[in-house]
Design a protein around this motif. Structure first.
Motif, PDB file in Angstrom:
ATOM      1  N   GLU A  49       0.813  -1.214   0.000  1.00 33.36           N
ATOM      2  CA  GLU A  49       0.000   0.000   0.000  1.00 33.36           C
ATOM      3  C   GLU A  49       0.843   1.259   0.000  1.00 33.36           C
ATOM      4  O   GLU A  49       0.520   2.245  -0.650  1.00 33.36           O
ATOM      5  CB  GLU A  49      -0.920   0.030   1.230  1.00 33.36           C
ATOM      6  N   ASP A  50       1.963   1.209   0.760  1.00 37.49           N
ATOM      7  CA  ASP A  50       2.766   2.416   0.885  1.00 37.49           C
ATOM      8  C   ASP A  50       4.118   2.043   1.451  1.00 37.49           C
ATOM      9  O   ASP A  50       4.295   0.969   2.037  1.00 37.49           O
ATOM     10  CB  ASP A  50       2.069   3.431   1.806  1.00 37.49           C
ATOM     11  N   VAL A  51       5.070   2.921   1.290  1.00 31.51           N
ATOM     12  CA  VAL A  51       6.367   2.802   1.944  1.00 31.51           C
ATOM     13  C   VAL A  51       6.791   4.203   2.354  1.00 31.51           C
ATOM     14  O   VAL A  51       6.722   5.141   1.563  1.00 31.51           O
ATOM     15  CB  VAL A  51       7.412   2.133   1.018  1.00 31.51           C
ATOM     16  N   LEU A  52       7.197   4.369   3.600  1.00 27.74           N
ATOM     17  CA  LEU A  52       7.466   5.700   4.131  1.00 27.74           C
ATOM     18  C   LEU A  52       8.338   5.593   5.365  1.00 27.74           C
ATOM     19  O   LEU A  52       8.539   4.503   5.920  1.00 27.74           O
ATOM     20  CB  LEU A  52       6.162   6.425   4.451  1.00 27.74           C
ATOM     21  N   PRO A  53       8.882   6.738   5.848  1.00 25.15           N
ATOM     22  CA  PRO A  53       9.663   6.702   7.086  1.00 25.15           C
ATOM     23  C   PRO A  53       8.804   6.266   8.272  1.00 25.15           C
ATOM     24  O   PRO A  53       7.614   6.591   8.344  1.00 25.15           O
ATOM     25  CB  PRO A  53      10.122   8.160   7.239  1.00 25.15           C
TER      26      PRO A  53
END
Length: 286
Positions: A60-64
């Motif tokens: 779905e997402d990749v983030l810090p």
């Protein structure tokens, strides 16, 4: 980072099987483009102390990690001091020719390499070589392959089985070589060495698409038919484009070492050069 630490910044929204995979760094490959010259060695963009959000098997997402707002009930898996990256994709490989590794002539130009390859194409594919090649691809992180097939009888079935055994997902591009269109109107343009195997196995056919070898070695009517079939079936269309200076010379002037090699063998007697560079000719053919 502690693999046992599953505490996470939370929101009050319910989770639907959300998995958060935390790692020391993550390569997303987002925003990366084709690289040339010194850019080939430039470091890839990465997210340090990142988290990969996965729901129902899809990213779905990749983030810090500091920016993650995880719903209550999210399963957090901290994998520690590792770097996560997308699996490798080998977009163009000839698995059924794996037994020819290190048997062709290198360093003397494209035509010299072809001259050393062509006499070797009479032998049947070797299962152990194909299986070893697939195992090596998997070992080095490859998950998906685009396999160019149709060079040798039985090669498509053999390559597909070896990919399955190694855990690789494969799309097979059935390669047309030659001129003339030996298929009837309305018939799907499968090359002869692929046609019967695919007719016998509809599940294999679903992972295959007709393709071409090259602008100088595949008839334009075959290329057009294969391209139209891929468009109709929602498949990728594949062929070799602008591989060598010899190809450009052949298509623009009708001369050169490729003409000498293919005249009377592949090229029909009435063949004439289109007078265009490879990309321009491909565009003209649609």
């Amino acid at each position: 980072m502690n693999p046992e630490n599953t505490e996470s910044p939370e929101s009050d929204e319910p989770s639907e099987a959300l998995l958060a995979i935390r790692a020391k760094s993550i390569l997303t490959l987002g925003g990366e483009g084709p690289a040339r010259a010194a850019r080939l060695f430039a470091p890839l963009k990465k997210i340090d102390n990142g988290v990969l959000l996965v729901r129902d098997g899809l990213v779905e997402d990749v983030l810090p990690w500091s920016q993650a707002k995880l719903p209550a009930g999210t399963l957090v898996r901290d994998v520690g001091a590792v770097c996560l990256a997308p699996a490798c994709v080998n977009a163009h490989t000839h698995l059924e020719l794996s037994h020819l590794a290190e048997k062709t002539r290198w360093g003397r130009g494209f035509t010299a390499w072809l001259q050393s390859l062509i006499p070797l194409l009479g032998a049947a594919p070797q299962a152990d070589a194909v299986e070893s090649a697939c195992a090596t691809l998997a070992l080095y992180g490859t998950l998906y392959v685009g396999n160019i097939t149709g060079s040798l009888p039985g090669g498509t079935v053999l390559a597909d089985a070896a990919c399955n055994e190694a855990g690789l997902t494969a799309s097979h591009f059935c390669e047309w070589f030659g001129f003339g269109a030996p298929f009837a109107d309305g018939e799907r343009p499968w090359p002869p060495r692929c046609r019967q195997a695919l007719a016998d196995d509809p599940f294999l056919m679903a992972r295959c698409a007709p393709g071409g070898h090259a602008l100088y070695s595949t008839g334009p009517e075959i290329l057009s038919a294969a391209r139209q079939d891929c468009s109709r079936m929602g498949r990728v269309f594949s062929f070799h484009l602008a591989e060598s200076p010899e190809e450009t010379q052949l298509l623009t002037s009708g001369s050169g070492p490729l003409r000498d090699l293919y005249a009377g063998v592949v090229l029909p007697p009435d063949w004439s050069a289109p007078g265009l560079r490879p990309l321009a000719y491909a565009v003209k053919l649609g």
